[in-house]
Scaffold this active site. Sequence first.
Site: not given
Ligand SMILES: *Cc1c(COP(=O)(O)O)cnc(C)c1O
Length: 381
Positions: A185
């Site tokens: 992210k």
């Molecule tokens: C990355 C992501 C998640 C989950 O995030 P985590 O921190 O890995 O649990 C949920 N929804 C979307 C759209 C994502 O890109």
Amino acid sequence: MSALPFLPFTRPEIDEETIAGVADVLRSGWITSGPQVKAFEAALSAYFGGRPVRALSSATGALELALEIAGVKAGDEVITTPLSWVATANVIVRLGAKPVFVDIDPATRLIDLDRIEAAISPRTRAIIPVDLAGLPVDRDRLYAIANQHGLRVIEDAAQSMGSTWNGRRIGSFGDLVCISFHANKNLTTGEGGCLVLNDDAEARRCELLRLQGVVRLPDGGQEVEVVGAKLNLTDIAARIGLGQLPHLERFNARRAVLARRYFERFDRSLGCDLPPQAAPGSNWHMFQIVLPLPRLAIGRGDFLKGMQERGIGAGVHYPAMHLFKLFRDLGYGEGDFPHAERVGAGIVTLPLFPGMSEDDVDRVCEAVRDILAPVLTPAHR
Ligand SMILES: *Cc1c(COP(=O)(O)O)cnc(C)c1O
């Protein structure tokens, strides 16, 4: 085949100051939730205009707690998009509630707000919009629909750190907002996430639910009234986040520059769908094309392999999830959401991260042309 170094589709930017800060935490004797988490939550709260924020070990955990805090229960329905990471709908199923998918608008690849009202039933309790690639769902229309029907909104803003809607940061307004700090992210803590809440009462409930529901009593004893989870963030991770936050705006500005370069250099004659170019408020979490599969003599797997052979990483975010067995078993199937199915079948994430150069973008565009041009059937009139 390629003498150039491998170009991954994303790579985190961790500076030496952050690495030194993490080493200090490791030497401090306190590595789980402690002063760094407190400081990170305070910094995040300031970033989100003073709203209460609680750090968690993932955005999936934030979604789970947000659903619980919003009062979603077994048997309820929650409206969401089929074009997301499966976490978005898994959390609904794990609660015993039902994900009710609504097709995407193919232009934005986001939930089609025009179709939400038709999906609302007496059992609908909440909507989970997803800002795919960091492009914000229209918050004005979304909250107008939710308010009119008395629904809670749990924003899956996992990808939206630093995105804005009408100049306001995602997370600084709205209902419950879930953000991810996963390694891929725009701001990372390795694994991690946060939940932005409406008031102190919700924040206290979040604290309780993230750590076994344990209340510490003034006399040193403990009390437990609710079944809590185990979703707290470590100080090691929080220190990474504290090192990232001051650079977020620069990271995202660099992503926007590289996205512009893609629009300049990408060969439009290849028949791929590009992301919406205007993309107001996007943090450019990803740059995603949709392959023109009906016009190609190769499949997506061959394309990804071709990229790999040219030293370039590419990803798939995401196949339409209602076609997964888990959701077929709930009654969904082929043809239910044609836009999500077409986009999900052909979508490819090209490299985009702040450490990339303009030359890297050009190299990706050349590789895509090199692979697709020889296998593309000319378009019919
Ligand atoms: C990355 C992501 C998640 C989950 O995030 P985590 O921190 O890995 O649990 C949920 N929804 C979307 C759209 C994502 O890109």
